[in-house]
Every structure is written in C-alpha cells, then in structure tokens.
Design an enzyme around this catalytic site. Sequence first.
Site, PDB file in Angstrom:
ATOM      1  N   LYS A 168      -9.688  -9.591   0.721  1.00  0.00           N
ATOM      2  CA  LYS A 168      -8.330  -9.162   1.092  1.00  0.00           C
ATOM      3  C   LYS A 168      -8.246  -8.854   2.592  1.00  0.00           C
ATOM      4  O   LYS A 168      -7.273  -9.221   3.265  1.00  0.00           O
ATOM      5  CB  LYS A 168      -7.952  -7.924   0.268  1.00  0.00           C
ATOM      6  CG  LYS A 168      -6.616  -7.305   0.640  1.00  0.00           C
ATOM      7  CD  LYS A 168      -5.445  -8.209   0.315  1.00  0.00           C
ATOM      8  CE  LYS A 168      -4.150  -7.636   0.872  1.00  0.00           C
ATOM      9  NZ  LYS A 168      -3.004  -8.517   0.652  1.00  0.00           N
ATOM     10  N   LYS A 237      -4.621  -1.565   9.600  1.00  0.00           N
ATOM     11  CA  LYS A 237      -5.767  -1.073   8.813  1.00  0.00           C
ATOM     12  C   LYS A 237      -6.574  -2.235   8.257  1.00  0.00           C
ATOM     13  O   LYS A 237      -7.802  -2.269   8.332  1.00  0.00           O
ATOM     14  CB  LYS A 237      -5.223  -0.165   7.704  1.00  0.00           C
ATOM     15  CG  LYS A 237      -6.173   0.303   6.631  1.00  0.00           C
ATOM     16  CD  LYS A 237      -6.085  -0.465   5.333  1.00  0.00           C
ATOM     17  CE  LYS A 237      -4.727  -0.513   4.699  1.00  0.00           C
ATOM     18  NZ  LYS A 237      -4.672  -1.240   3.425  1.00  0.00           N
TER      19      LYS A 237
HETATM   20  P1  NDP Z   1       3.465   2.488   0.528  1.00  0.00           P
HETATM   21  O1  NDP Z   1       3.289   3.222   1.807  1.00  0.00           O
HETATM   22  O2  NDP Z   1       4.792   1.921   0.190  1.00  0.00           O
HETATM   23  O3  NDP Z   1       3.085   3.488  -0.691  1.00  0.00           O
HETATM   24  C1  NDP Z   1       1.941   4.292  -0.616  1.00  0.00           C
HETATM   25  C2  NDP Z   1       1.768   5.044  -1.925  1.00  0.00           C
HETATM   26  O4  NDP Z   1       0.614   5.875  -1.811  1.00  0.00           O
HETATM   27  C3  NDP Z   1       2.927   5.981  -2.263  1.00  0.00           C
HETATM   28  O5  NDP Z   1       3.074   6.057  -3.653  1.00  0.00           O
HETATM   29  C4  NDP Z   1       2.440   7.310  -1.711  1.00  0.00           C
HETATM   30  O6  NDP Z   1       3.025   8.423  -2.342  1.00  0.00           O
HETATM   31  C5  NDP Z   1       0.985   7.230  -2.053  1.00  0.00           C
HETATM   32  N1  NDP Z   1       0.172   8.109  -1.210  1.00  0.00           N
HETATM   33  C6  NDP Z   1       0.091   8.098   0.137  1.00  0.00           C
HETATM   34  N2  NDP Z   1      -0.799   9.026   0.558  1.00  0.00           N
HETATM   35  C7  NDP Z   1      -1.256   9.640  -0.560  1.00  0.00           C
HETATM   36  C8  NDP Z   1      -2.185  10.687  -0.779  1.00  0.00           C
HETATM   37  N3  NDP Z   1      -2.824  11.287   0.232  1.00  0.00           N
HETATM   38  N4  NDP Z   1      -2.419  11.080  -2.044  1.00  0.00           N
HETATM   39  C9  NDP Z   1      -1.780  10.480  -3.087  1.00  0.00           C
HETATM   40  N5  NDP Z   1      -0.889   9.474  -2.938  1.00  0.00           N
HETATM   41  C10 NDP Z   1      -0.645   9.059  -1.683  1.00  0.00           C
HETATM   42  O7  NDP Z   1       2.329   1.413   0.475  1.00  0.00           O
HETATM   43  P2  NDP Z   1       2.346  -0.059  -0.188  1.00  0.00           P
HETATM   44  O8  NDP Z   1       2.773   0.066  -1.603  1.00  0.00           O
HETATM   45  O9  NDP Z   1       3.029  -0.997   0.728  1.00  0.00           O
HETATM   46  O10 NDP Z   1       0.796  -0.406  -0.103  1.00  0.00           O
HETATM   47  C11 NDP Z   1      -0.158   0.150  -1.010  1.00  0.00           C
HETATM   48  C12 NDP Z   1      -1.459  -0.638  -0.847  1.00  0.00           C
HETATM   49  O11 NDP Z   1      -1.203  -2.023  -1.165  1.00  0.00           O
HETATM   50  C13 NDP Z   1      -2.003  -0.615   0.591  1.00  0.00           C
HETATM   51  O12 NDP Z   1      -3.391  -0.602   0.576  1.00  0.00           O
HETATM   52  C14 NDP Z   1      -1.476  -1.935   1.183  1.00  0.00           C
HETATM   53  O13 NDP Z   1      -2.273  -2.369   2.256  1.00  0.00           O
HETATM   54  C15 NDP Z   1      -1.534  -2.840  -0.030  1.00  0.00           C
HETATM   55  N6  NDP Z   1      -0.616  -3.983  -0.039  1.00  0.00           N
HETATM   56  C16 NDP Z   1       0.711  -3.863   0.347  1.00  0.00           C
HETATM   57  C17 NDP Z   1       1.551  -4.973   0.313  1.00  0.00           C
HETATM   58  C18 NDP Z   1       3.001  -4.890   0.696  1.00  0.00           C
HETATM   59  O14 NDP Z   1       3.645  -5.973   0.815  1.00  0.00           O
HETATM   60  N7  NDP Z   1       3.595  -3.704   0.897  1.00  0.00           N
HETATM   61  C19 NDP Z   1       1.060  -6.299  -0.121  1.00  0.00           C
HETATM   62  C20 NDP Z   1      -0.317  -6.290  -0.560  1.00  0.00           C
HETATM   63  C21 NDP Z   1      -1.112  -5.193  -0.488  1.00  0.00           C
HETATM   64  P3  NDP Z   1       4.353   9.137  -1.774  1.00  0.00           P
HETATM   65  O15 NDP Z   1       5.507   8.498  -2.492  1.00  0.00           O
HETATM   66  O16 NDP Z   1       4.170  10.568  -2.121  1.00  0.00           O
HETATM   67  O17 NDP Z   1       4.381   8.920  -0.279  1.00  0.00           O
END
Ligand code: NDP
Length: 298
Positions: A168, A237
């Site tokens: 990835k 990242k």
């Molecule tokens: P987002 O920033 O939209 O969501 C992050 C999630 O993690 C939220 O639910 C957030 O909760 C939670 N979170 C953040 N910090 C903490 C913490 N300290 N403890 C517990 N929960 C936490 O991220 P994405 O959904 O975009 O991405 C998630 C993963 O998927 C990443 O690793 C990203 O690189 C990967 N990814 C993303 C893609 C995309 O198109 N967006 C595509 C493919 C992979 P809260 O609601 O409370 O903030």
Amino acid sequence: MRVAFLGLGAMGRPMAANLARHHETWVYNRTAAVARAHAAAHGTSVAADLAEVALCGPQVVATCLPTTVEVAAVAEQLLDSLRPGTVWLDHTSGDPQATRELADRCAARDVALLDAPVSGGTDGAAAGTLTVMVGGDGAALGRVSAVLDAVAGRVVHVGPSGAGMAVKAVNNALLATSLRAAAEGLVALRASGVATSTALEVINASSGRSFATERLLPERVVPRTFPRTFSLGLLAKDVGLAAGVVRTAGLQAPVLDLVDELTRAAADSRGGAVDHTELVRMVEDAAGLELGGDEERT
Ligand code: NDP
C-alpha cells in the site's frame, strides 16, 4: 459473522455500511456522535467505548484509523478482552514494521492480526469494490473471506505480516509521484499555450497516462473543485512509509525520496487536512498559473 468496525472516517463509514448488509455489524468511533449517526443511517449497532466492543464478542475486529500509532493504542486497551480465535483486519494504511510487532503481540493472545489496507478511495468504499492487499496468515484470511467480500472487489494475499502495508505504501508513493509529475508537465504545457484538457486528451490516449491523468486531474483539478476525500496529510504519511520500505530493504530510491520530501513540504505548507490533489496547487503556485478553470472556457 459478528464484526466490530472501529474508525468511521471517510473510508470506514461506507465500509461499515456495506458490512452491515451482510453481517451483524457493531461500530465504534472516537467521536461517538458519528457512530450514532451511522447506526441511524445503516442499522449498525453502537459500541460506546472499547469495553463495549469487547462485550459484543466479535469474531472479526476491523480498524480503519489514520496510522498504526492509533491502531496500537486501541490494541493496548482492547487486545486482552478479545476472544481467542478473533481475526483483526487492519484496513489502516499503516507501518509495516510496527504492524509486524503488533501482530506478534496479537498472536500471543491467539488473535490473528492481518494487515488489510485498501485502495479505491471513497467511491470504491461506497461501491464495495475496494482492492484489499493482505499481509499475514493465509488460514486466518480464509476465515474472514466472507467479511472482505462485503467491502472488496479484489482481495490479494501479498505475503507475510507487514507485506500488505508495504504494498500500500509503495502504491501511494507511485500515486504521489505520478500526480506531482503530471502537474509539472501540464503546467509547462499550459505555459507553452496548450490547454490542460487538450493535453490530457492526448496523454490519456498515450503511454504517459496514469490514475492522476485519467481521474484526478480531469475530475478534481480542471474543474477546480479539489473535493476532500483523501487528505494530503495521509498521502504524505504513506510516501514516508514507502521511503521506510526502501530503507528496510537496504536500497536507495532517489525519486521516491524526493517525492517524499516534496509531499511532506506540501502538507506542511497547505495543511494536512486539504485533499491530496492540492499537491498540484504547489506546482501551480511555483509557476504562477492554474490548470483548467478559466483556460478551459476561453
Ligand atoms: P479520516 O481522517 O477520514 O478518518 C479517521 C478515523 O480515525 C476517524 O474515524 C477518526 O475518528 C479516527 N481516529 C483518528 N484519531 C484517532 C485516535 N487517536 N483514536 C481513535 N480513533 C481515531 O481518514 P480516512 O478514512 O480517509 O483514512 C483512514 C485510513 O485509510 C488511513 O490510513 C488512510 O491512509 C487510509 N485510506 C484512505 C483513503 C481515502 O480515500 N480517504 C483511501 C485508502 C486508504 P474521529 O471521527 O473521532 O475523528
């Protein structure tokens, strides 16, 4: 199966919604209101905290959090209360080495942690057509294939623990490389008097095409919308993780190192929360012109 899905962000929300169509799905999110809204919209059950995640007795735990740091913090609180035999699918785009260490800690509790990062973006998550690249034990993967089928169009077992994260990271480093390089080339063409849509029409029928030229530039940059679906901070990242994969292999990768530096600088300068396509704006600002927008209408 009973699945607990932790992390309802841009990816987690639609993934958990698709899971709920086929499996009993519990959701946990740090900001609890997001989990409650998910339950109301998709019929999932809410776990208010990690203790409730354990109490619902999931056969499968799925996480989709920003980095492995957050996954390890969740494991710290959750791991001891999971039932032996639980499979943990980590959909986070995470750190290969830290994931291997976490998988060892999980294995000591008879929990199989599989790294299962995804590709396909928020559209693919909504459509249930993600590509999942899995690292870890093949037998554990076999036990959760029905769960992955609910979110994926393609599942590939790429190797041992950490291998999914490594693939990835390299994939996203290639995304950043092609996006940045395409922006540089298109800005130069624009300065030479070629409209961006015209250049893209040619490139997308030629050998220089990429996901950046076929989708990101025409759909997000040319119309100047830059919708926030995947943050620049998360892309930076991932490129940093790819540089780590190269270092771990004892190799050199000057192109990826440079893209790592440029992507980090872009995230520092524009803020990590903007969409990753804002990488293009860095190139535009340096050149003093924009791709698409008014040029397409004149
Ligand atoms: P987002 O920033 O939209 O969501 C992050 C999630 O993690 C939220 O639910 C957030 O909760 C939670 N979170 C953040 N910090 C903490 C913490 N300290 N403890 C517990 N929960 C936490 O991220 P994405 O959904 O975009 O991405 C998630 C993963 O998927 C990443 O690793 C990203 O690189 C990967 N990814 C993303 C893609 C995309 O198109 N967006 C595509 C493919 C992979 P809260 O609601 O409370 O903030």
